[in-house]
Design a protein around this motif. Structure first.
Motif, PDB file in Angstrom:
ATOM      1  N   PRO A  39       0.786  -1.137   0.006  1.00  0.00           N
ATOM      2  CA  PRO A  39      -0.005   0.074   0.049  1.00  0.00           C
ATOM      3  C   PRO A  39       0.832   1.191   0.076  1.00  0.00           C
ATOM      4  O   PRO A  39       1.928   1.299   0.643  1.00  0.00           O
ATOM      5  CB  PRO A  39      -0.959   0.101   1.383  1.00  0.00           C
ATOM      6  CG  PRO A  39      -0.915  -1.511   1.719  1.00  0.00           C
ATOM      7  CD  PRO A  39       0.699  -1.964   1.284  1.00  0.00           C
ATOM      8  N   ALA A  40       0.443   2.192  -0.523  1.00  0.00           N
ATOM      9  CA  ALA A  40       1.012   3.596  -0.762  1.00  0.00           C
ATOM     10  C   ALA A  40       0.294   4.629  -0.561  1.00  0.00           C
ATOM     11  O   ALA A  40      -0.852   4.571  -1.175  1.00  0.00           O
ATOM     12  CB  ALA A  40       2.067   3.589  -2.000  1.00  0.00           C
ATOM     13  N   ALA A  41       0.652   6.032  -0.382  1.00  0.00           N
ATOM     14  CA  ALA A  41      -0.094   6.941  -0.611  1.00  0.00           C
ATOM     15  C   ALA A  41       0.846   7.966  -1.062  1.00  0.00           C
ATOM     16  O   ALA A  41       2.020   8.131  -0.561  1.00  0.00           O
ATOM     17  CB  ALA A  41      -0.518   7.517   0.967  1.00  0.00           C
ATOM     18  N   HIS A  42       0.437   9.054  -1.859  1.00  0.00           N
ATOM     19  CA  HIS A  42       1.001  10.111  -2.329  1.00  0.00           C
ATOM     20  C   HIS A  42       0.526  11.517  -1.555  1.00  0.00           C
ATOM     21  O   HIS A  42      -0.647  11.785  -1.784  1.00  0.00           O
ATOM     22  CB  HIS A  42       0.976  10.319  -3.843  1.00  0.00           C
ATOM     23  CG  HIS A  42       1.117   8.922  -4.513  1.00  0.00           C
ATOM     24  ND1 HIS A  42       0.683   7.913  -4.885  1.00  0.00           N
ATOM     25  CD2 HIS A  42       2.633   8.468  -4.840  1.00  0.00           C
ATOM     26  CE1 HIS A  42       1.314   7.004  -5.173  1.00  0.00           C
ATOM     27  NE2 HIS A  42       2.467   7.303  -5.262  1.00  0.00           N
ATOM     28  N   ILE A  43       1.426  12.000  -0.843  1.00  0.00           N
ATOM     29  CA  ILE A  43       0.981  13.349  -0.330  1.00  0.00           C
ATOM     30  C   ILE A  43       1.362  14.643  -1.113  1.00  0.00           C
ATOM     31  O   ILE A  43       2.962  14.505  -1.333  1.00  0.00           O
ATOM     32  CB  ILE A  43       1.514  13.296   1.281  1.00  0.00           C
ATOM     33  CG1 ILE A  43       0.888  12.114   1.833  1.00  0.00           C
ATOM     34  CG2 ILE A  43       1.194  14.578   1.844  1.00  0.00           C
ATOM     35  CD1 ILE A  43       0.613  11.884   3.154  1.00  0.00           C
ATOM     36  N   TYR A  44       1.004  15.458  -1.285  1.00  0.00           N
ATOM     37  CA  TYR A  44       0.978  16.607  -1.993  1.00  0.00           C
ATOM     38  C   TYR A  44       1.525  17.847  -1.211  1.00  0.00           C
ATOM     39  O   TYR A  44       0.662  18.262  -0.367  1.00  0.00           O
ATOM     40  CB  TYR A  44       0.157  17.123  -3.358  1.00  0.00           C
ATOM     41  CG  TYR A  44       0.071  15.834  -4.013  1.00  0.00           C
ATOM     42  CD1 TYR A  44       1.020  15.687  -5.237  1.00  0.00           C
ATOM     43  CD2 TYR A  44      -0.823  14.798  -3.875  1.00  0.00           C
ATOM     44  CE1 TYR A  44       1.028  14.577  -5.816  1.00  0.00           C
ATOM     45  CE2 TYR A  44      -0.736  13.700  -4.715  1.00  0.00           C
ATOM     46  CZ  TYR A  44       0.038  13.550  -5.584  1.00  0.00           C
ATOM     47  OH  TYR A  44       0.024  12.635  -6.324  1.00  0.00           O
ATOM     48  N   HIS A  45       2.821  18.209  -0.977  1.00  0.00           N
ATOM     49  CA  HIS A  45       3.267  19.091   0.117  1.00  0.00           C
ATOM     50  C   HIS A  45       3.588  20.527  -0.469  1.00  0.00           C
ATOM     51  O   HIS A  45       4.027  20.529  -1.698  1.00  0.00           O
ATOM     52  CB  HIS A  45       4.534  18.819   0.727  1.00  0.00           C
ATOM     53  CG  HIS A  45       4.424  17.228   1.454  1.00  0.00           C
ATOM     54  ND1 HIS A  45       3.922  17.426   2.819  1.00  0.00           N
ATOM     55  CD2 HIS A  45       4.521  15.989   1.259  1.00  0.00           C
ATOM     56  CE1 HIS A  45       3.936  16.264   3.337  1.00  0.00           C
ATOM     57  NE2 HIS A  45       4.399  15.282   2.339  1.00  0.00           N
ATOM     58  N   ARG A  46       3.488  21.519   0.422  1.00  0.00           N
ATOM     59  CA  ARG A  46       3.636  22.816  -0.009  1.00  0.00           C
ATOM     60  C   ARG A  46       5.479  23.198  -0.166  1.00  0.00           C
ATOM     61  O   ARG A  46       5.916  23.705  -0.670  1.00  0.00           O
ATOM     62  CB  ARG A  46       3.134  23.945   0.777  1.00  0.00           C
ATOM     63  CG  ARG A  46       1.636  24.065   0.061  1.00  0.00           C
ATOM     64  CD  ARG A  46       0.927  25.276   0.970  1.00  0.00           C
ATOM     65  NE  ARG A  46       0.749  24.675   2.312  1.00  0.00           N
ATOM     66  CZ  ARG A  46       0.581  25.522   3.340  1.00  0.00           C
ATOM     67  NH1 ARG A  46       0.928  26.998   3.191  1.00  0.00           N
ATOM     68  NH2 ARG A  46       0.269  25.013   4.468  1.00  0.00           N
ATOM     69  N   HIS A  47       6.187  22.241   1.008  1.00  0.00           N
ATOM     70  CA  HIS A  47       7.493  22.453   0.862  1.00  0.00           C
ATOM     71  C   HIS A  47       8.355  21.043   0.798  1.00  0.00           C
ATOM     72  O   HIS A  47       7.630  19.830   0.911  1.00  0.00           O
ATOM     73  CB  HIS A  47       7.866  22.859   2.440  1.00  0.00           C
ATOM     74  CG  HIS A  47       7.072  23.831   2.850  1.00  0.00           C
ATOM     75  ND1 HIS A  47       7.526  25.308   2.536  1.00  0.00           N
ATOM     76  CD2 HIS A  47       6.117  24.324   3.763  1.00  0.00           C
ATOM     77  CE1 HIS A  47       6.906  26.258   3.001  1.00  0.00           C
ATOM     78  NE2 HIS A  47       6.050  25.648   3.959  1.00  0.00           N
ATOM     79  N   PRO A  48       9.443  21.134   0.155  1.00  0.00           N
ATOM     80  CA  PRO A  48      10.135  20.148  -0.104  1.00  0.00           C
ATOM     81  C   PRO A  48      10.209  19.101   0.983  1.00  0.00           C
ATOM     82  O   PRO A  48      10.761  19.570   2.172  1.00  0.00           O
ATOM     83  CB  PRO A  48      11.722  20.453  -0.730  1.00  0.00           C
ATOM     84  CG  PRO A  48      11.663  21.933  -0.640  1.00  0.00           C
ATOM     85  CD  PRO A  48      10.135  22.379  -0.230  1.00  0.00           C
ATOM     86  N   PRO A  49       9.948  17.800   1.085  1.00  0.00           N
ATOM     87  CA  PRO A  49      10.300  17.039   2.333  1.00  0.00           C
ATOM     88  C   PRO A  49      11.518  16.845   2.710  1.00  0.00           C
ATOM     89  O   PRO A  49      11.825  16.450   3.997  1.00  0.00           O
ATOM     90  CB  PRO A  49       9.603  15.726   1.802  1.00  0.00           C
ATOM     91  CG  PRO A  49       8.676  15.917   0.687  1.00  0.00           C
ATOM     92  CD  PRO A  49       9.501  17.257  -0.032  1.00  0.00           C
ATOM     93  N   THR A  50      12.550  17.288   1.995  1.00  0.00           N
ATOM     94  CA  THR A  50      13.954  17.128   2.595  1.00  0.00           C
ATOM     95  C   THR A  50      14.477  18.734   2.952  1.00  0.00           C
ATOM     96  O   THR A  50      15.435  18.887   3.063  1.00  0.00           O
ATOM     97  CB  THR A  50      14.817  16.599   1.312  1.00  0.00           C
ATOM     98  OG1 THR A  50      14.697  17.380   0.245  1.00  0.00           O
ATOM     99  CG2 THR A  50      14.585  15.149   1.329  1.00  0.00           C
ATOM    100  N   GLY A  51      13.530  19.667   3.313  1.00  0.00           N
ATOM    101  CA  GLY A  51      14.041  20.731   3.664  1.00  0.00           C
ATOM    102  C   GLY A  51      14.078  21.232   5.160  1.00  0.00           C
ATOM    103  O   GLY A  51      14.233  22.068   5.716  1.00  0.00           O
ATOM    104  N   TRP A  52      14.680  20.058   5.732  1.00  0.00           N
ATOM    105  CA  TRP A  52      15.115  20.228   7.229  1.00  0.00           C
ATOM    106  C   TRP A  52      16.249  21.054   7.232  1.00  0.00           C
ATOM    107  O   TRP A  52      17.173  21.484   6.564  1.00  0.00           O
ATOM    108  CB  TRP A  52      15.640  18.883   7.661  1.00  0.00           C
ATOM    109  CG  TRP A  52      16.479  17.943   6.867  1.00  0.00           C
ATOM    110  CD1 TRP A  52      18.015  18.164   6.974  1.00  0.00           C
ATOM    111  CD2 TRP A  52      16.501  16.957   6.295  1.00  0.00           C
ATOM    112  NE1 TRP A  52      18.613  17.348   6.073  1.00  0.00           N
ATOM    113  CE2 TRP A  52      17.600  16.517   5.555  1.00  0.00           C
ATOM    114  CE3 TRP A  52      15.250  15.949   5.879  1.00  0.00           C
ATOM    115  CZ2 TRP A  52      17.723  15.338   4.828  1.00  0.00           C
ATOM    116  CZ3 TRP A  52      15.474  15.025   5.199  1.00  0.00           C
ATOM    117  CH2 TRP A  52      16.793  14.931   4.542  1.00  0.00           C
TER     118      TRP A  52
END
Ligand SMILES: [Fe+2]
Length: 373
Positions: A39-52
């Motif tokens: 199972p998988a989900a695609h989440i659409y983010h406003r910021h890059p998920p690697t923006g730590w």
């Protein structure tokens, strides 16, 4: 009863098709189970998920120079230890001189990948030459040795207590990616018959310990063999990658060998997606059931900045990762039409520990390399 919960739901603003035609300015992240098969989900983010802005604690992306970690030795089990778990052991082994003893790994199948060098390979089944880019798969218990003609550096991947199989080709058919007929097997040729006779020793590794067995003759003395078990050789140049011009396929499409608790994939040069709406770099993902390792063999690594051939990256399960900002920007602009990278990926179901070799050559700033410059 053991069914996954299976229902595609849609909430808010999304793309209809994963990895294509993303909502304007959105960053897509795949949260996936079972290494892109569950199972998988695609989440659409406003910021890059690697923006730590800070990454502290033991769970971190790691990078190290695997080739620099090793010193030449005729004993493959003394290669630089890079990563391991109870089912998989990854080392970098360098050898310059002909091996004067035979090796036998009783702990599991061994997969060698030739990063540098060339020479002759001798085993129970005969003789083969080897060169840069060759995989050599040694069934558990095979007696073997190398005679390098040039200094040789190999990645050594042990399927501890296990074996390697070929991936299921599914609808691609049995001859896609590489034809099983492309797998080369050793020959009982003149070079095999010309080996030195007299006293020979065999070093047997079992439970990580070495036992030496001495014979008054060379035990590589076969006059014939039959069966469906042998050492096999495959060069990355024999791999014909599966691609789609409209869809960024998951890395599992590049699977080469499958062990019980990990897979080995090979990234070889391939066209980059050309459809305007298709994602052109690996999607951001949380591959939450697998630790991910990549060994960079040759070329320019299109999703990573500052990674050179001979280096290895290790992304433990548990955090989202994806392309470096520069690579992501280049993908958006569709600046490149082909990748020219060659890399070996190892995805393991069980947590891997960094070995001495990896720790000795670590780039400790790697977690910061996703920062926007
Ligand atoms: Fe990954």
């Amino acid at each position: 009863m053991k069914n996954w919960i299976e229902f595609p739901r849609v909430e808010g603003e999304t793309s209809r098709q994963a990895h294509a035609d993303l909502p304007e300015g959105a960053y897509e992240r795949e949260i996936g189970r079972d290494g892109f098969f569950g199972p998988a989900a695609h989440i659409y983010h406003r910021h890059p998920p690697t923006g730590w802005i800070r990454f502290e604690g033991p769970l971190k992306p790691r990078a190290f120079n695997a080739v620099a970690a090793a010193q030449p030795t005729a004993e493959p089990y003394r290669g630089a230890q890079l990563l391991s778990n109870p089912f998989c052991r990854i080392a970098l082994w360098k050898v310059s001189e002909p091996m004067t003893r035979l090796e036998r790994n009783a702990d599991g199948d061994v997969l060698l990948f030739t990063h540098q060098g060339e020479g002759d390979f001798f085993c129970d089944f005969g003789h083969m030459t080897y060169r840069e880019g060759d995989y050599i798969l040694l069934p558990r218990g095979t007696m073997w040795r190398l005679e390098p003609k040039a200094p040789t550096a190999m990645l050594l991947i042990e399927a501890t207590n296990g074996s390697y199989r070929l991936p299921d080709r599914g609808p691609l058919g049995a001859h896609a990616v590489f034809d099983p007929a492309a797998l080369e097997t050793p020959k009982l040729d003149a070079a095999f018959r010309a080996q030195r006779d007299g006293e020979w020793q065999v070093e047997v590794k079992r439970r990580g310990q070495i036992t030496t067995i001495t014979y008054p003759y060379n035990p590589l003395d076969a006059i014939g063999w039959k069966g469906n078990l042998s050492a096999v050789k495959l060069n990355w140049r024999d791999i014909r990658p599966v691609t789609s011009h409209r869809y960024h396929l998951p890395p599992s499409v590049h699977s080469t060998f499958i062990a019980d608790r990990f897979v080995v994939c090979t990234f070889v040069p391939r066209p980059i997606e050309s459809d305007p709406g298709a994602l052109k770099v690996p999607f951001f993902h949380s591959n939450d059931d697998f630790d991910e390792v990549i060994f960079y063999h040759a070329g320019d690594f299109f999703s990573r900045d500052n990674i050179k051939p001979g280096m290895m990256t290790f992304h433990p399960a548990g955090f989202t990762h994806g392309p470096h900002p520069k690579a992501f920007a280049a993908g958006v602009k569709a600046a490149k039409t082909m990748t020219d990278e060659v890399a070996v990926m190892i995805d393991a179901r069980d947590a891997l520990d960094m070995g001495e070799g990896a720790l000795s050559q670590e780039d400790t700033g790697y977690a910061d390399s996703w920062k926007m410059k």
